[in-house]
Design a protein around this motif. Structure first.
Motif, PDB file in Angstrom:
ATOM      1  N   MET A   1      50.665  -7.669  36.139  1.00 27.59           N
ATOM      2  CA  MET A   1      49.639  -8.705  36.074  1.00 27.59           C
ATOM      3  C   MET A   1      49.335  -9.002  34.617  1.00 27.59           C
ATOM      4  SD  MET A   1      45.798  -8.624  37.646  1.00 27.59           S
ATOM      5  CE  MET A   1      46.480  -8.395  39.273  1.00 27.59           C
ATOM      6  N   GLY A   2      49.396 -10.266  34.184  1.00 24.46           N
ATOM      7  CA  GLY A   2      49.169 -10.602  32.801  1.00 24.46           C
ATOM      8  C   GLY A   2      47.692 -10.618  32.444  1.00 24.46           C
ATOM      9  N   LEU A   3      47.383 -10.215  31.213  1.00 19.34           N
ATOM     10  CA  LEU A   3      46.021 -10.253  30.732  1.00 19.34           C
ATOM     11  C   LEU A   3      45.746 -11.607  30.087  1.00 19.34           C
ATOM     12  CD1 LEU A   3      45.686  -6.690  29.194  1.00 19.34           C
ATOM     13  CD2 LEU A   3      44.858  -7.492  31.408  1.00 19.34           C
ATOM     14  N   PHE A   4      44.500 -12.014  30.140  1.00 19.53           N
ATOM     15  CA  PHE A   4      44.103 -13.320  29.641  1.00 19.53           C
ATOM     16  C   PHE A   4      43.399 -13.171  28.311  1.00 19.53           C
ATOM     17  CE2 PHE A   4      40.844 -16.666  29.385  1.00 19.53           C
ATOM     18  CZ  PHE A   4      41.665 -17.774  29.411  1.00 19.53           C
ATOM     19  N   LYS A   5      43.816 -13.925  27.319  1.00 20.78           N
ATOM     20  CA  LYS A   5      43.155 -13.939  26.017  1.00 20.78           C
ATOM     21  C   LYS A   5      42.277 -15.169  25.928  1.00 20.78           C
ATOM     22  CE  LYS A   5      44.041 -13.917  21.043  1.00 20.78           C
ATOM     23  NZ  LYS A   5      45.085 -13.942  19.993  1.00 20.78           N
ATOM     24  N   GLN A   6      40.999 -14.934  25.584  1.00 24.08           N
ATOM     25  CA  GLN A   6      40.048 -16.036  25.523  1.00 24.08           C
ATOM     26  C   GLN A   6      40.497 -17.067  24.490  1.00 24.08           C
ATOM     27  OE1 GLN A   6      37.418 -16.040  27.583  1.00 24.08           O
ATOM     28  NE2 GLN A   6      36.784 -18.045  26.910  1.00 24.08           N
ATOM     29  N   PRO A   7      40.684 -18.339  24.887  1.00 20.52           N
ATOM     30  CA  PRO A   7      41.099 -19.367  23.933  1.00 20.52           C
ATOM     31  C   PRO A   7      39.931 -19.830  23.079  1.00 20.52           C
ATOM     32  CG  PRO A   7      40.758 -20.363  26.069  1.00 20.52           C
ATOM     33  CD  PRO A   7      40.542 -18.871  26.254  1.00 20.52           C
ATOM     34  N   GLU A   8      40.237 -20.480  21.969  1.00 19.82           N
ATOM     35  CA  GLU A   8      39.191 -21.028  21.114  1.00 19.82           C
ATOM     36  C   GLU A   8      38.592 -22.298  21.705  1.00 19.82           C
ATOM     37  OE1 GLU A   8      40.669 -21.598  17.208  1.00 19.82           O
ATOM     38  OE2 GLU A   8      41.079 -19.479  16.857  1.00 19.82           O
ATOM     39  N   PHE A   9      39.344 -22.971  22.549  1.00 19.08           N
ATOM     40  CA  PHE A   9      38.819 -24.174  23.188  1.00 19.08           C
ATOM     41  C   PHE A   9      39.534 -24.397  24.506  1.00 19.08           C
ATOM     42  CE2 PHE A   9      42.364 -25.492  20.581  1.00 19.08           C
ATOM     43  CZ  PHE A   9      43.050 -26.402  21.354  1.00 19.08           C
ATOM     44  N   PHE A  10      38.911 -25.168  25.377  1.00 15.71           N
ATOM     45  CA  PHE A  10      39.530 -25.524  26.649  1.00 15.71           C
ATOM     46  C   PHE A  10      39.014 -26.883  27.066  1.00 15.71           C
ATOM     47  CE2 PHE A  10      35.625 -23.405  27.766  1.00 15.71           C
ATOM     48  CZ  PHE A  10      35.161 -24.027  28.906  1.00 15.71           C
ATOM     49  N   SER A  11      39.706 -27.493  28.024  1.00 13.40           N
ATOM     50  CA  SER A  11      39.368 -28.855  28.447  1.00 13.40           C
ATOM     51  C   SER A  11      38.993 -28.898  29.920  1.00 13.40           C
ATOM     52  CB  SER A  11      40.556 -29.801  28.209  1.00 13.40           C
ATOM     53  OG  SER A  11      40.879 -29.847  26.833  1.00 13.40           O
ATOM     54  N   LEU A  12      38.088 -29.807  30.232  1.00 17.01           N
ATOM     55  CA  LEU A  12      37.730 -30.111  31.613  1.00 17.01           C
ATOM     56  C   LEU A  12      37.913 -31.602  31.818  1.00 17.01           C
ATOM     57  CD1 LEU A  12      34.384 -28.110  32.025  1.00 17.01           C
ATOM     58  CD2 LEU A  12      36.622 -27.465  32.892  1.00 17.01           C
ATOM     59  N   GLY A  13      38.315 -31.977  33.018  1.00 24.16           N
ATOM     60  CA  GLY A  13      38.494 -33.393  33.305  1.00 24.16           C
ATOM     61  C   GLY A  13      38.226 -33.685  34.764  1.00 24.16           C
ATOM     62  N   ALA A 102      27.189 -10.029  26.514  1.00 21.65           N
ATOM     63  CA  ALA A 102      27.942 -11.132  27.098  1.00 21.65           C
ATOM     64  C   ALA A 102      29.298 -11.288  26.449  1.00 21.65           C
ATOM     65  CB  ALA A 102      27.139 -12.431  26.972  1.00 21.65           C
ATOM     66  N   SER A 103      29.369 -11.096  25.137  1.00 15.77           N
ATOM     67  CA  SER A 103      30.644 -11.188  24.434  1.00 15.77           C
ATOM     68  C   SER A 103      31.609 -10.113  24.893  1.00 15.77           C
ATOM     69  CB  SER A 103      30.410 -11.079  22.925  1.00 15.77           C
ATOM     70  OG  SER A 103      31.627 -11.133  22.214  1.00 15.77           O
ATOM     71  N   GLU A 104      31.099  -8.898  25.082  1.00 14.24           N
ATOM     72  CA  GLU A 104      31.950  -7.800  25.564  1.00 14.24           C
ATOM     73  C   GLU A 104      32.537  -8.133  26.933  1.00 14.24           C
ATOM     74  OE1 GLU A 104      32.933  -4.962  24.251  1.00 14.24           O
ATOM     75  OE2 GLU A 104      31.802  -5.013  22.386  1.00 14.24           O
ATOM     76  N   VAL A 105      31.705  -8.675  27.822  1.00 19.06           N
ATOM     77  CA  VAL A 105      32.174  -8.985  29.175  1.00 19.06           C
ATOM     78  C   VAL A 105      33.150 -10.156  29.152  1.00 19.06           C
ATOM     79  CG1 VAL A 105      31.493  -9.692  31.500  1.00 19.06           C
ATOM     80  CG2 VAL A 105      30.054  -8.098  30.209  1.00 19.06           C
ATOM     81  N   LEU A 106      32.845 -11.204  28.395  1.00 19.81           N
ATOM     82  CA  LEU A 106      33.711 -12.378  28.370  1.00 19.81           C
ATOM     83  C   LEU A 106      35.098 -12.033  27.841  1.00 19.81           C
ATOM     84  CD1 LEU A 106      33.789 -15.451  28.924  1.00 19.81           C
ATOM     85  CD2 LEU A 106      33.148 -15.794  26.525  1.00 19.81           C
ATOM     86  N   GLU A 107      35.176 -11.132  26.880  1.00 20.42           N
ATOM     87  CA  GLU A 107      36.466 -10.746  26.320  1.00 20.42           C
ATOM     88  C   GLU A 107      37.212  -9.757  27.208  1.00 20.42           C
ATOM     89  OE1 GLU A 107      36.281  -9.402  22.327  1.00 20.42           O
ATOM     90  OE2 GLU A 107      35.422 -11.267  21.559  1.00 20.42           O
ATOM     91  N   ASN A 108      36.470  -9.005  28.039  1.00 18.35           N
ATOM     92  CA  ASN A 108      37.094  -8.005  28.913  1.00 18.35           C
ATOM     93  C   ASN A 108      36.478  -8.068  30.311  1.00 18.35           C
ATOM     94  OD1 ASN A 108      38.661  -6.302  26.738  1.00 18.35           O
ATOM     95  ND2 ASN A 108      36.571  -6.506  25.942  1.00 18.35           N
ATOM     96  N   PRO A 207      47.760 -17.627  28.112  1.00 22.84           N
ATOM     97  CA  PRO A 207      46.634 -18.221  27.383  1.00 22.84           C
ATOM     98  C   PRO A 207      47.079 -19.345  26.476  1.00 22.84           C
ATOM     99  CG  PRO A 207      47.338 -16.224  26.302  1.00 22.84           C
ATOM    100  CD  PRO A 207      48.195 -16.362  27.544  1.00 22.84           C
ATOM    101  N   GLY A 208      46.079 -20.030  25.903  1.00 29.70           N
ATOM    102  CA  GLY A 208      46.357 -21.040  24.898  1.00 29.70           C
ATOM    103  C   GLY A 208      46.947 -22.315  25.443  1.00 29.70           C
ATOM    104  N   ARG A 209      46.661 -22.655  26.701  1.00 31.33           N
ATOM    105  CA  ARG A 209      47.223 -23.871  27.274  1.00 31.33           C
ATOM    106  C   ARG A 209      46.246 -25.036  27.227  1.00 31.33           C
ATOM    107  NH1 ARG A 209      51.468 -22.648  30.542  1.00 31.33           N
ATOM    108  NH2 ARG A 209      51.892 -24.873  30.442  1.00 31.33           N
ATOM    109  N   ALA A 210      45.051 -24.822  26.668  1.00 33.84           N
ATOM    110  CA  ALA A 210      44.015 -25.853  26.737  1.00 33.84           C
ATOM    111  C   ALA A 210      44.381 -27.123  25.998  1.00 33.84           C
ATOM    112  CB  ALA A 210      42.700 -25.305  26.167  1.00 33.84           C
TER     113      ALA A 210
END
Length: 221
Positions: A1-13, A102-108, A207-210
């Motif tokens: 299972m791949g781990l997710f790295k929090q991106p610097e930005f993302f998009s919603l549409g 919150a930062s600890e949880v969001l990153e892990n 990650p990094g697809r935003a």
């Protein structure tokens, strides 16, 4: 299972009416919202902001906000980009404990978070952790589940992974658990969200697809 790295930005549409509404978004980062197309409304305790094409707004670390994104017209896509600033991990008089947790949880988000583990991570006793959060008007359990929901939302908008894979990586028991929690906390019904198909959804989370313009939520009527 791949781990997710929090991106610097993302998009919603959004491609179909009635639009995209998300209640109670909250990041430990400062947030910049850039409108690509359509009309956007941001509502928080201290502001009501409305913007359209190429407008932007800055939100403070930990600011809770509701977001409404509407299409510009019947044939176009409403879209925006959310940029997240870096978050420091050092406890100081300038850094609320809520933000650090919150930062600890969001990153892990997959971590089995509880008061004992969080206190150990921050070099506090669990009793002091609870008292400090209480003084800030916060509760660790709410922080954990809100940030897991935010992590799931980011993964949904930046990867083509299956809902089951995203649920596991975001710290939920399964897809149904994620759908229930995200629906309750953010008022987003994942059953109505149609995500772009890039792969078969069975590979690792990438990650990094935003930055890809095809990152669009389509809401079924």
């Amino acid at each position: 299972m791949g781990l997710f790295k929090q991106p610097e930005f993302f998009s919603l549409g959004v491609q179909l009416t009635p639009g995209l509404f998300i209640r109670g978004m909250q990041f430990p980062n400062a947030v910049e919202i850039l409108v690509g197309a359509g009309d956007v409304a941001i509502r928080s305790r201290n502001r009501l902001w409305r913007g359209s094409d190429n407008d932007s707004v800055l939100l403070a670390c930990g600011e809770t906000f509701d977001l409404l994104l509407l299409r510009p017209d019947a044939l176009s896509i409403g879209a925006l980009t959310i940029r997240l600033s870096a978050v420091g991990h050092t406890l100081s008089s300038y850094s609320a404990l809520w933000n650090v947790c919150a930062s600890e949880v969001l990153e892990n988000p997959r971590e089995h978070w509880n008061a004992i583990l969080m206190a150990r991570r921050l070099g506090l006793s669990s009793e002091k952790l609870r008292h400090k959060l209480f003084a800030e008007g916060a509760a660790l359990s709410e922080i954990i589940w809100k940030q897991r929901c935010m992590s799931a939302l980011v993964m949904l908008s930046t990867t083509d992974a299956s809902l089951n894979l995203i649920a596991a990586n975001a710290g939920f028991k399964d897809k149904k658990h994620m759908q229930t929690m995200v629906g309750n906390m953010l008022m987003v019904n994942l059953d109505r969200l149609e995500r772009p198909a890039i792969g078969d959804g069975t590979g690792p989370i990438r990650p990094g697809r935003a930055e890809l313009p095809s990152r669009v939520f389509r809401i079924r009527p």
